[in-house]
Scaffold this active site. Structure first.
Site, short mmCIF file in Angstrom:
data_model
loop_
_atom_site.label_atom_id
_atom_site.label_comp_id
_atom_site.label_asym_id
_atom_site.label_seq_id
_atom_site.Cartn_x
_atom_site.Cartn_y
_atom_site.Cartn_z
N CYS A 55 2.36 -3.88 3.00
CA CYS A 55 1.07 -4.42 2.30
C CYS A 55 -0.10 -3.75 2.94
CB CYS A 55 0.88 -5.39 2.25
SG CYS A 55 1.06 -6.25 4.06
N HIS A 69 -5.80 -14.04 5.40
CA HIS A 69 -5.89 -13.17 7.30
C HIS A 69 -6.23 -11.76 7.05
CE1 HIS A 69 -2.44 -11.43 4.69
NE2 HIS A 69 -2.94 -10.49 5.36
#
Length: 724
Positions: free
Chosen positions: A226, A65
């Site tokens: 993250c 992603h």
């Protein structure tokens, strides 16, 4: 999610055998629907995100992603691979692959939906249903939530009856089934386990009195984050919550993701028995969790082994271990707290030392750039005698150029005076967080006072961090913990560091600094040329990474004085010249031999002209990441030649940055440009020759300018380096 994934974005027979090929196959579906405008540019962004940290997860899941300016709208593509594709998970290849594409400016609502999917991936029933989906339309519908996994499991939980919490919230997350999306993008709550439902259920009938209240369950608050903040952040939260339910532990998670975050209720934090910080970027407002048993780890640890983390917290609580003070890090546990660390616990001392030093350097560099360029402008306007001008406090004339030159020079000098204290302070900060700042800055200032310079700053920073960590290991009564961060730690650490710097190690370091300065001033001929070549090699080795920064910091430390020596200015010139070589060479190579590079690299080559001219070595990173064995050695050869020639020509530089824009401030500017041109030409020639010798990769899907296979495309499955 109906507009994010359709049957056209699903491939149930994905035949790719590498993660690059899998990402390309799914991205091509996005491009065919107009959701990706530049396929190669988007894939480069996906690869850059993958280089930060592998996106494979235990359980056969790959979730590449990224955010990208080449994406028109948030999009999700799904592929199912019979053979499996290696995305770096510990348990082997992934057979379920989700490619998430978010625009650079994606709104919170879309990111919340994507994060909801990330949570569902932690539900075994959801992934099992995907593995058995018979056609693309069914798989797309399942992902959209139109056919939720476990529809008949725990059906009674959807109305809140019989889920153990009696709240009637209809969240579909009962004790037995259903996936729990939680409050994605904000404060995530977790279904309270049965043991936590004291007072909401009765034994036998409502009239039967309960003999005793059950024991209160162990309570944990957690933060997950993250780098991208789309997938791993929310998957880690879901994994911790699921593990908490299985362990009979209350877990409340704050997800610090791309969709923003809602702070945990202070009352919830106060009532918590322990803290889990699962992050690959800095935790925001970390001091809220002071005084709690804390496990600090990477985000993937929370996804792959949540039960172990819960067990670690419970063990620490049983031993009475807790953070000593706000943002102090886990005192008593001996765990290091480097700034913005992204690694797992247990990393080697060498890795920790590099992070600590890089923390100091990264905070110092802006002072170098600001102060150095202001000083350079002062010289440019007022000449090199401007350093003898009186203070602008006593003499400043608005209409005189010399007054403005003196003003710029003196402001730059003040900024430069912060270099060593900032270096020392933030090395200590990297070791011990905020408590390290006071002794670090004090030690750095003492290093300046005793003429210990750059070496003294390094020593002061490391000593300050070590002293603070040692103090934090001393058992402290709870009644005194409140004054530790504001009184005791600053007082004791500053006194100890000051004593060591003034009385014990300051003089030897100052002597070593003077010896190094005298050695540099005495360099001439072959020795100076060899030093220039070495610095050139270092500048081009990792293109902005630790080795590059060591060379750059070495050079800037030499000119960070009111009257730098001629040798120091020659070193600064050699370092900047060598740092310009890699991006300029890549730009030239893509211009003269474009067929050796793919479309994305040719586009990057256009930007590399400006980046290289501005002395931004990182402009060559995309090329080095795609083909390190050819680009990096070629760059090092060219950088070494440029550094050696710059020293041989006697070029000098007073400014620490600026590239070609400060050429008027360079001594021997014409020969300096010749040195840069020589290195650029050598690197360009080597890259072209090495790429030309390479055979085209069979079966690659990268396209050259003529539409055929591009011989410069990375070999599928080849390990890509992490961009420095």
């Amino acid at each position: 999610m109906s507009d994010m994934i359709t049957a056209d974005l699903v491939d149930l027979d994905l035949s790719a055998d590498t993660k690059e090929a899998a990402a390309r196959a799914l991205a091509e579906r996005m491009a065919a629907l107009g959701r990706v405008t530049d396929l190669e540019g988007f894939l480069a962004d996906v690869a850059a995100r993958e280089a930060q940290m592998p996106t494979g997860l235990d359980g056969g899941i790959g979730i590449p992603h990224c955010r990208s300016e080449h994406v028109t709208e948030p999009t999700l593509a799904f592929g199912r691979s019979a053979a499996g594709v290696d995305f770096g998970a510990a348990d082997g290849p992934a057979d379920l692959i989700f490619l998430i594409a978010a625009p650079a400016g994606a709104d919170d609502a879309h990111l919340t939906i994507l994060s909801s999917l990330a949570r569902q991936l932690m539900n075994a029933e959801f992934t099992t249903a995907l593995r058995s989906a018979g056609d693309a339309a069914a798989a797309a519908a399942l992902i959209r939530g139109e056919e939720p996994a476990g529809a008949d499991a725990g059906a009674g939980d959807r109305d809140g009856a019989g889920d153990g919490d009696g709240d009637g919230d209809g969240d579909g997350a009962g004790a037995e089934g259903g996936s729990e999306a939680g409050s994605v993008g904000g404060q995530d709550s977790v279904a309270v386990p049965a043991a936590a439902s004291a007072g909401t259920a009765t034994v036998g009938s409502d009239e039967t009195p309960r003999p005793a209240e059950p024991a209160r369950p162990f309570r944990i608050v957690a933060v997950t984050s993250c780098p991208t903040g789309i997938a791993h952040t929310y998957m880690a939260a879901e994994s911790l919550e699921n593990a908490g339910r299985e362990e009979g532990v209350e877990v409340v998670v704050e997800t610090q993701g791309s969709a923003g975050f809602t702070r945990l209720d202070p009352a919830v934090i106060a009532a918590a028995d322990g803290v889990i910080l699962a992050h690959d970027v800095a935790v925001r407002e970390k001091d809220r969790f002071a005084g709690k048993p804390t496990v600090d780890t990477g985000v993937k640890a929370a996804i792959n082994r949540p039960s172990e983390l819960i067990g670690e917290v419970r063990d620490k609580a049983a031993r009475g271990e807790a953070t000593a003070a706000a943002a102090d890090g886990p005192a008593g546990s001996g765990a290091a707290t480097p700034v913005e660390r992204g690694g797992e616990s247990g990393e080697g001392y060498g890795t920790k030392l590099r992070k600590w030093l890089m923390s100091g350097v990264s905070y110092m560099v802006p002072f170098v750039a600001a102060g150095g360029l202001l000083i350079a402008l002062g010289f440019a306007i007022g000449g090199y005698e401007i350093n003898k001008a009186p203070s602008v406090m006593d003499h400043f004339t608005w209409t005189q150029a010399d007054s403005w030159a003196a003003l710029l020079f003196q402001i730059g000098g003040v900024a430069f005076a912060f270099l060593v204290p900032v270096l020392a302070g933030y090395i200590a900060y990297g070791m011990a967080d905020r408590p390290g700042l006071v002794p670090g800055f004090v030690g750095g200032s003492i290093a300046l006072t005793i003429n210990a310079g750059f070496l003294g700053g390094l020593a002061a920073g490391l000593i300050s961090g070590a002293v603070v960590l040692a103090i934090q290991r001393v058992p402290i009564p709870k009644a005194l913990r409140g004054i530790m961060p504001v009184v005791v730690i600053p007082l004791v650490s500053a006194a100890v560091v000051g004593f060591l710097m003034f009385v014990v190690i300051g003089k030897p370091i100052a002597s070593a600094q003077k010896g190094m300065t005298d050695w540099l001033n005495g360099l001439s001929g072959a020795n100076a040329v060899l030093l220039g070549a070495l610095l050139g090699l270092m500048m081009c080795f990792d293109l902005g990474g630790p080795v590059n920064k060591v060379a750059y910091t070495f050079a800037t430390a030499g000119i960070a004085v009111a009257s730098p020596s001629d040798s120091a200015m020659k070193i600064m010139a050699a370092v900047m010249a060598a740092g310009m070589v890699p991006p300029l060479a890549m730009a030239l190579a893509t211009t003269v031999r474009g067929r050796l590079f793919n479309a994305a690299e040719r586009e990057n080559g256009k930007a590399a002209w400006v980046l290289g001219a501005s002395f931004i070595s990182e402009g060559a990173i995309p090329f080095a990441a795609a083909d390190p064995l050819r680009v990096i050695p070629s760059s090092m050869v060219g950088g070494a030649i440029t550094g050696a020639l710059s020293m041989a020509f006697g070029a000098t530089l007073r400014a620490p940055h600026g590239g070609v824009f400060v050429v008027p401030l360079i001594g021997n500017p014409l020969l300096y440009l010749v040195a840069i041109a020589a290195g650029v030409c050598v690197t360009t020639a080597l890259v072209i020759v090495l790429k030309g010798l390479r055979k085209p990769v069979a079966g690659t899907s990268a396209q050259g300018p003529g539409g055929g296979a591009d011989p410069s495309a990375p070999t599928p499955g080849a390990k890509q380096p992490v961009a420095a």
